[in-house]
Each structure stands twice: as C-alpha cells, then as structure tokens.
Design a protein around this motif. Sequence first.
Motif, PDB file in Angstrom:
ATOM      1  N   ASN A  23       3.942   3.248  -3.767  1.00  0.00           N
ATOM      2  CA  ASN A  23       2.558   3.184  -4.255  1.00  0.00           C
ATOM      3  C   ASN A  23       2.315   2.031  -5.228  1.00  0.00           C
ATOM      4  O   ASN A  23       1.499   2.134  -6.140  1.00  0.00           O
ATOM      5  N   GLN A  24       3.026   0.934  -5.026  1.00  0.00           N
ATOM      6  CA  GLN A  24       2.764  -0.275  -5.802  1.00  0.00           C
ATOM      7  C   GLN A  24       2.017  -1.308  -4.964  1.00  0.00           C
ATOM      8  O   GLN A  24       1.164  -2.027  -5.477  1.00  0.00           O
ATOM      9  N   LEU A  25       2.367  -1.381  -3.679  1.00  0.00           N
ATOM     10  CA  LEU A  25       1.736  -2.331  -2.768  1.00  0.00           C
ATOM     11  C   LEU A  25       1.568  -1.667  -1.401  1.00  0.00           C
ATOM     12  O   LEU A  25       2.559  -1.230  -0.797  1.00  0.00           O
ATOM     13  N   TRP A  26       0.323  -1.588  -0.954  1.00  0.00           N
ATOM     14  CA  TRP A  26       0.032  -1.098   0.384  1.00  0.00           C
ATOM     15  C   TRP A  26      -0.429  -2.265   1.246  1.00  0.00           C
ATOM     16  O   TRP A  26      -1.185  -3.133   0.780  1.00  0.00           O
ATOM     17  N   VAL A  27       0.003  -2.294   2.506  1.00  0.00           N
ATOM     18  CA  VAL A  27      -0.420  -3.339   3.436  1.00  0.00           C
ATOM     19  C   VAL A  27      -1.068  -2.673   4.636  1.00  0.00           C
ATOM     20  O   VAL A  27      -0.658  -1.590   5.055  1.00  0.00           O
ATOM     21  N   ALA A  28      -2.093  -3.328   5.194  1.00  0.00           N
ATOM     22  CA  ALA A  28      -2.862  -2.714   6.279  1.00  0.00           C
ATOM     23  C   ALA A  28      -3.129  -3.737   7.373  1.00  0.00           C
ATOM     24  O   ALA A  28      -3.154  -4.944   7.132  1.00  0.00           O
ATOM     25  N   ASP A  29      -3.352  -3.220   8.572  1.00  0.00           N
ATOM     26  CA  ASP A  29      -3.680  -4.089   9.706  1.00  0.00           C
ATOM     27  C   ASP A  29      -4.329  -3.249  10.800  1.00  0.00           C
ATOM     28  O   ASP A  29      -4.288  -2.008  10.761  1.00  0.00           O
ATOM     29  N   ILE A  30      -4.909  -3.954  11.771  1.00  0.00           N
ATOM     30  CA  ILE A  30      -5.593  -3.315  12.895  1.00  0.00           C
ATOM     31  C   ILE A  30      -5.016  -3.874  14.183  1.00  0.00           C
ATOM     32  O   ILE A  30      -4.652  -5.045  14.262  1.00  0.00           O
ATOM     33  N   ARG A  65      -8.774   6.325   3.500  1.00  0.00           N
ATOM     34  CA  ARG A  65      -8.996   7.655   2.930  1.00  0.00           C
ATOM     35  C   ARG A  65      -7.874   8.624   3.287  1.00  0.00           C
ATOM     36  O   ARG A  65      -7.485   9.477   2.481  1.00  0.00           O
ATOM     37  N   SER A  66      -7.329   8.497   4.501  1.00  0.00           N
ATOM     38  CA  SER A  66      -6.216   9.377   4.873  1.00  0.00           C
ATOM     39  C   SER A  66      -4.977   9.056   4.031  1.00  0.00           C
ATOM     40  O   SER A  66      -4.223   9.967   3.645  1.00  0.00           O
ATOM     41  N   ALA A  67      -4.781   7.774   3.703  1.00  0.00           N
ATOM     42  CA  ALA A  67      -3.648   7.391   2.868  1.00  0.00           C
ATOM     43  C   ALA A  67      -3.826   7.880   1.437  1.00  0.00           C
ATOM     44  O   ALA A  67      -2.877   8.367   0.802  1.00  0.00           O
ATOM     45  N   ILE A  68      -5.056   7.772   0.912  1.00  0.00           N
ATOM     46  CA  ILE A  68      -5.327   8.233  -0.455  1.00  0.00           C
ATOM     47  C   ILE A  68      -5.120   9.735  -0.564  1.00  0.00           C
ATOM     48  O   ILE A  68      -4.526  10.248  -1.521  1.00  0.00           O
ATOM     49  N   GLU A  69      -5.598  10.464   0.443  1.00  0.00           N
ATOM     50  CA  GLU A  69      -5.448  11.929   0.423  1.00  0.00           C
ATOM     51  C   GLU A  69      -3.979  12.341   0.502  1.00  0.00           C
ATOM     52  O   GLU A  69      -3.570  13.315  -0.138  1.00  0.00           O
ATOM     53  N   LYS A  70      -3.189  11.576   1.223  1.00  0.00           N
ATOM     54  CA  LYS A  70      -1.786  11.927   1.407  1.00  0.00           C
ATOM     55  C   LYS A  70      -0.919  11.526   0.222  1.00  0.00           C
ATOM     56  O   LYS A  70      -0.046  12.280  -0.204  1.00  0.00           O
ATOM     57  N   ARG A  71      -1.147  10.334  -0.344  1.00  0.00           N
ATOM     58  CA  ARG A  71      -0.250   9.796  -1.374  1.00  0.00           C
ATOM     59  C   ARG A  71      -0.791   9.857  -2.798  1.00  0.00           C
ATOM     60  O   ARG A  71      -0.023   9.817  -3.754  1.00  0.00           O
ATOM     61  N   LYS A  72      -2.134   9.881  -2.967  1.00  0.00           N
ATOM     62  CA  LYS A  72      -2.758   9.899  -4.294  1.00  0.00           C
ATOM     63  C   LYS A  72      -2.143   8.822  -5.205  1.00  0.00           C
ATOM     64  O   LYS A  72      -1.483   9.137  -6.216  1.00  0.00           O
ATOM     65  N   PRO A  73      -2.336   7.552  -4.865  1.00  0.00           N
ATOM     66  CA  PRO A  73      -1.701   6.464  -5.617  1.00  0.00           C
ATOM     67  C   PRO A  73      -2.264   6.327  -7.032  1.00  0.00           C
ATOM     68  O   PRO A  73      -3.428   6.663  -7.282  1.00  0.00           O
ATOM     69  N   PRO A  74      -1.476   5.812  -7.964  1.00  0.00           N
ATOM     70  CA  PRO A  74      -1.949   5.600  -9.333  1.00  0.00           C
ATOM     71  C   PRO A  74      -2.879   4.395  -9.395  1.00  0.00           C
ATOM     72  O   PRO A  74      -2.895   3.557  -8.483  1.00  0.00           O
ATOM     73  N   GLU A  95     -13.601   2.489  -6.374  1.00  0.00           N
ATOM     74  CA  GLU A  95     -13.708   3.901  -6.775  1.00  0.00           C
ATOM     75  C   GLU A  95     -12.339   4.508  -7.053  1.00  0.00           C
ATOM     76  O   GLU A  95     -12.210   5.411  -7.884  1.00  0.00           O
ATOM     77  N   HIS A  96     -11.315   4.037  -6.367  1.00  0.00           N
ATOM     78  CA  HIS A  96      -9.972   4.597  -6.536  1.00  0.00           C
ATOM     79  C   HIS A  96      -9.038   3.660  -7.289  1.00  0.00           C
ATOM     80  O   HIS A  96      -7.818   3.816  -7.227  1.00  0.00           O
ATOM     81  N   SER A  97      -9.612   2.680  -7.989  1.00  0.00           N
ATOM     82  CA  SER A  97      -8.870   1.781  -8.892  1.00  0.00           C
ATOM     83  C   SER A  97      -7.793   0.968  -8.169  1.00  0.00           C
ATOM     84  O   SER A  97      -6.714   0.711  -8.714  1.00  0.00           O
ATOM     85  N   PHE A  98      -8.061   0.562  -6.915  1.00  0.00           N
ATOM     86  CA  PHE A  98      -7.162  -0.351  -6.216  1.00  0.00           C
ATOM     87  C   PHE A  98      -7.422  -1.781  -6.659  1.00  0.00           C
ATOM     88  O   PHE A  98      -8.510  -2.115  -7.137  1.00  0.00           O
ATOM     89  N   MET A 121       6.810   2.919   5.102  1.00  0.00           N
ATOM     90  CA  MET A 121       6.371   4.171   5.713  1.00  0.00           C
ATOM     91  C   MET A 121       4.872   4.120   5.964  1.00  0.00           C
ATOM     92  O   MET A 121       4.112   3.563   5.171  1.00  0.00           O
ATOM     93  N   VAL A 122       4.450   4.699   7.085  1.00  0.00           N
ATOM     94  CA  VAL A 122       3.020   4.795   7.375  1.00  0.00           C
ATOM     95  C   VAL A 122       2.424   5.865   6.460  1.00  0.00           C
ATOM     96  O   VAL A 122       2.794   7.039   6.541  1.00  0.00           O
ATOM     97  N   VAL A 123       1.504   5.445   5.602  1.00  0.00           N
ATOM     98  CA  VAL A 123       0.895   6.398   4.666  1.00  0.00           C
ATOM     99  C   VAL A 123      -0.493   6.823   5.121  1.00  0.00           C
ATOM    100  O   VAL A 123      -1.047   7.793   4.617  1.00  0.00           O
ATOM    101  N   GLY A 124      -1.073   6.087   6.060  1.00  0.00           N
ATOM    102  CA  GLY A 124      -2.383   6.457   6.583  1.00  0.00           C
ATOM    103  C   GLY A 124      -2.688   5.702   7.858  1.00  0.00           C
ATOM    104  O   GLY A 124      -2.204   4.590   8.056  1.00  0.00           O
ATOM    105  N   TYR A 125      -3.462   6.307   8.731  1.00  0.00           N
ATOM    106  CA  TYR A 125      -3.852   5.636   9.971  1.00  0.00           C
ATOM    107  C   TYR A 125      -5.152   6.258  10.472  1.00  0.00           C
ATOM    108  O   TYR A 125      -5.569   7.355  10.061  1.00  0.00           O
TER     109      TYR A 125
END
Length: 322
Positions: free
Chosen positions: A193-200, A242-251, A275-278, A222-226
């Motif tokens: 939960n320090q660095l998340w990377v995303a792609d499509i 949103r699925s990643a935030i719900e699963k991991r609740k990052p700081p 809203e989630h301080s990213f 690890m896949v934290v959301g999809y």
Amino acid sequence: MARHRTHSIDLKRQVAQDYLAGETLHSLARRHDQSRNLVRIGIQKFEAGAFDNEAGSGDRVPKAGSEARTKAEKRDYIRRHRPRGISVAEGCRLLGIARSTYYDKPATRIDDTALVETMATISDSFEAYGYRRMQAALRHRGFVVNHKNIRRLMREHGLQPRRRRRYIATTDGDHELLIFPNLAKDIVPDGPNQLWVADITYVAITAGFVCVAVMLDAWSRMVVGYAIGRSIDVRLTLAALRSAIEKRKPPPGCVHHTDCGSQYAAGRDRQALAEHSFVGSMKRRGNPYDNAKAESFMKTLKVKAVYLMAYETFENVGADLP
C-alpha cells in the motif's frame, strides 16, 4: 652362484595390496622372503598400474602409466579393480583424482524422440510457450536440456509459440486534461500500500472485445482490484479503484500510478483519488517502461490465460478471469 628367482604378477599384486592395507615393509619382506627394496619397487609398480597386463585390451595401462589416463578411465579402473583393503578415498588419491569424480554419474543422452513428444504435449496445452518456458516445463518433468537444443527442436518440429493477436489501443493520450507528474520512478516500495499501479487491456471474444481494468500493489505485485466491462471509459477505471480501496483500505499518501489515458485523467477519477488521499502519478507518453509492472502483468495474463481459452462471450470472461 645363487639362482635368480622370479615372482608371479599375482604375488606382486597381493604384496602391494597387503602393504596398502596396513602391513609394514619389514613384515612383508620377511614373510615373502624378499628384500624391502624389491617389495617397495613392486608397490610402486602396482600403484602405477603395471600389474594389469592380464586385463582386457580396454583396461591395459598406457606406457606413460596412470598419468596418461583420463579421469573417466581412472574412475572406471577404481570401480572395477579397487582391492578390498583400499578405501575409495585412498584409491582416488593414488590415481590423482578427486573423490567426487568416483561418485560422478556419467551423463546419459536424452532420446530426442521422447523429448519432442513431451515438448509437443506441453505445446498443445500452452501454445504460447517460448523456449525459456518450455525449458522450465521440461525441467519439471525430469528433462534437463540445453536451451539451444530446445530452440532447435522447436524450430524443426513446428513447436514455435502461436499467438492470436488483434491489437487495439487502450490508451487515449490525445487530450488536454491535466497530467500528473511521474512520481513512481523515484519510489522503491518496501511494504504494501505504498505504490499502486494500474492498466487497462482488451480480451477478444467472438463478437468483439471485453475491457479489463486491473490494479496491482507494486511491492507484492498482487492484484488488489479489478473491473470488467463492455466499454473502456472512466466508469471502468473507477470500479477497479473502488474495489481495491474496499479490499485494502490504503493509508493516506499511497501513490496511484497509471498511464496518461483520458480514463485516468478524467475529473471523476481525480476526484476519487483526492477523496481517499491518494497521490496521483502518470507515466510519460509512449514509454511503457514507466509502468512496466502493470504492462508485464497484462502480458502474462494474456499469454497464460486469455490466449489459451479463446473466450466466446462476455459471460465466459467474467466467470473465468477472476
């Protein structure tokens, strides 16, 4: 004048073996009525292999003695002719080879027919496997083969990787929306939960494509959301976030790194990050190495899952990929 006495090869061999087993020169000389110097000469000849003349032609000692033998010949000689009173270590020392050489198992040539049959079976199940993955799969099945040999056999027998590709661009960088600076290039995460990377990416089906958005934790990969959808827009990327935030609740302060596509630069996506301080981060345009972990995951997903399954409907993708 005393008559010159001769001693048989068997006797000389036995005397040398008794000496190597621990009997002294003095005791041997007295027991066999020989001089100690004669006993010593016999022992030296035995160690040099001079008493093997009665063996077959393959076991004869070269004129140069044991020094002219290869390690394999010395190993075979010890295995066949080592006296009971001499240990393996002592026999190896006398012939000048390491003890590990004695226990070395000669390499056996793998039959190409059995190897190609196994490779064909692997290729049928994983048609996108190149020579590196093929080598690893063969090793799991007990075949240790040089990669050059694998490449040759794959080329000769038509086992080259087969990939079905219909390319379509997923990044729409031609927009005037705000772009985050590339912060990920200076981050080496040492925890989750320090660095998340995303792609499509797209998954081809019979009637078109299915869109897949994925979020990874860069530290564990690890896949934290999809999210899976029928269209590629901000709703898809927001669903994955949103699925990643719900699963991991990052700081607060977790860096959210993506490409510079319009989906990630949209106002709704930026608002959700705030809203989630990213902390937002985007790669440079046209440089896939800036988001290499996400790109690599997508490639692995395609090769190991998508290309092998040949999905036909949206429901097939939704049921199998998660």
